[in-house]
Design an enzyme around this catalytic site. Structure first.
Site, PDB file in Angstrom:
ATOM      1  N   ASN A 136      31.876  11.636 -12.497  1.00  0.00           N
ATOM      2  CA  ASN A 136      33.143  12.004 -11.851  1.00  0.00           C
ATOM      3  C   ASN A 136      34.093  12.685 -12.829  1.00  0.00           C
ATOM      4  O   ASN A 136      35.283  12.814 -12.564  1.00  0.00           O
ATOM      5  CB  ASN A 136      33.810  10.766 -11.236  1.00  0.00           C
ATOM      6  CG  ASN A 136      34.118   9.693 -12.282  1.00  0.00           C
ATOM      7  OD1 ASN A 136      33.902   9.901 -13.477  1.00  0.00           O
ATOM      8  ND2 ASN A 136      34.596   8.549 -11.830  1.00  0.00           N
ATOM      9  N   HIS A 138      34.867  11.555 -15.863  1.00  0.00           N
ATOM     10  CA  HIS A 138      35.622  10.679 -16.771  1.00  0.00           C
ATOM     11  C   HIS A 138      35.142  10.823 -18.212  1.00  0.00           C
ATOM     12  O   HIS A 138      34.016  11.227 -18.474  1.00  0.00           O
ATOM     13  CB  HIS A 138      35.611   9.220 -16.291  1.00  0.00           C
ATOM     14  CG  HIS A 138      34.350   8.448 -16.492  1.00  0.00           C
ATOM     15  ND1 HIS A 138      33.973   7.424 -15.640  1.00  0.00           N
ATOM     16  CD2 HIS A 138      33.389   8.493 -17.436  1.00  0.00           C
ATOM     17  CE1 HIS A 138      32.849   6.900 -16.071  1.00  0.00           C
ATOM     18  NE2 HIS A 138      32.464   7.527 -17.153  1.00  0.00           N
TER      19      HIS A 138
HETATM   20  C1  GLP Z   1      30.176   5.187 -19.154  1.00  0.00           C
HETATM   21  C2  GLP Z   1      30.953   5.283 -20.491  1.00  0.00           C
HETATM   22  C3  GLP Z   1      31.220   6.698 -20.893  1.00  0.00           C
HETATM   23  C4  GLP Z   1      29.974   7.531 -20.718  1.00  0.00           C
HETATM   24  C5  GLP Z   1      29.582   7.590 -19.257  1.00  0.00           C
HETATM   25  C6  GLP Z   1      28.301   8.380 -19.005  1.00  0.00           C
HETATM   26  O1  GLP Z   1      30.881   4.825 -18.061  1.00  0.00           O
HETATM   27  N1  GLP Z   1      32.161   4.530 -20.480  1.00  0.00           N
HETATM   28  O2  GLP Z   1      31.698   6.726 -22.239  1.00  0.00           O
HETATM   29  O3  GLP Z   1      30.187   8.844 -21.194  1.00  0.00           O
HETATM   30  O4  GLP Z   1      29.438   6.302 -18.732  1.00  0.00           O
HETATM   31  O5  GLP Z   1      27.177   7.601 -19.261  1.00  0.00           O
HETATM   32  P1  GLP Z   1      25.700   8.169 -19.362  1.00  0.00           P
HETATM   33  O6  GLP Z   1      25.619   8.841 -20.685  1.00  0.00           O
HETATM   34  O7  GLP Z   1      24.822   6.957 -19.297  1.00  0.00           O
HETATM   35  O8  GLP Z   1      25.525   9.086 -18.227  1.00  0.00           O
END
Ligand code: GLP
Length: 256
Positions: A136, A138
């Protein structure tokens, strides 16, 4: 922001590790901001390899992680402290007392957040911050709508983020509802930022972050305002970008 599109995840991981190694070689006491999630795992494997081969020394390095779930002890296998120990810290010559992860168990979480900011400040600030991106948009746990100037604080996780992260827990009920996270303002103070995006599930978020408007509804878009942010994507994550982007960072040649 500089955008680099690599062929695949391995190449993305190698470049990210090189960026971090480069900072540590130039400044052995560097302060590095670290991220969790599946995306940086390849980068951490590469850093471990460089350290084992004695090509990188973490002896004086200081780290600050972006975030931690509220309510999970460091011994919980889904806590971010546990993740960092297992996937990086236990395998490199870093001093554990130099590694910082927000405390999701503090009795006074707000005081813990203020203290985290103070520790970052006292350490001289973050030289390089590694970031992933949520589906999303973030960064860390700064969900859409987060203030672009926010500092370390407690955030409520969105249903999308809890669902995305549910794959690591036994059931959705176990996924925490809150997290302590560095703020967007905190992240933006890092001297250099490296955001990684891998896989087709990140393509929409990455396009919004890189080529959309700067908006709190896509927190990663704030990186467009950072003077030294680099986005490293693999082809799948870059599939919805419209611009033409290089495969290598455009390093400014050193002055003769
Ligand atoms: C989590 C973390 C983030 C991370 C995101 C994506 O929620 N708090 O810092 O960037 O997820 O995670 P992934 O790399 O597993 O897609």
């Amino acid at each position: 922001m500089e955008v680099i599109v690599k062929e695949d995840y391995d190449q993305l991981s190698r470049l990210a590790a090189e960026e971090i190694a480069d900072v540590i070689k130039r400044k052995p006491q560097a302060v590095i901001g670290l991220a969790t999630g599946s995306t940086p795992l390849g980068t951490y494997k590469e850093l471990i390899r460089l350290c084992r081969e004695k090509r990188l020394d973490f002896g004086r390095v200081v780290t600050f992680n972006l975030d931690e779930y509220v309510g999970l002890p460091p011994t919980h296998d889904q806590s971010y402290r546990y993740f960092m120990n297992e996937n990086l810290f236990n395998h490199i010559n870093i001093r554990k007392e130099n590694t910082h992860v927000p405390d999701g168990l503090a009795d006074d979480l707000a005081a813990g957040c203020r203290d985290y900011e103070e520790q970052i400040r006292k350490s001289g600030g973050i030289d390089l911050q590694l970031l992933g991106i949520g589906g999303n948009g973030h960064i860390a746990f700064n969900e859409p709508g987060s203030s672009l100037g926010s500092r370390t604080r407690v955030k409520t996780l969105t249903e999308k983020t809890r669902k995305d992260n549910a794959r690591f827990f036994k059931s959705m009920d176990e996924v925490p509802q809150y997290a302590v996270t560095m703020g967007i303002g905190t992240i933006m103070e890092a001297r250099r930022i490296v955001l990684l995006a891998s896989g087709a599930s990140k393509a929409d978020a990455l396009a919004a972050a890189v080529e959309g408007p700067v908006t709190a509804m896509c927190p990663a878009s704030i990186l467009q305002m950072h003077p030294a942010a680099i986005v490293v994507a693999d082809k799948a994550a870059a599939a919805k970008l419209k611009g033409a982007y290089p495969f290598e960072p455009q390093r400014v040649p050193p002055k003769k």
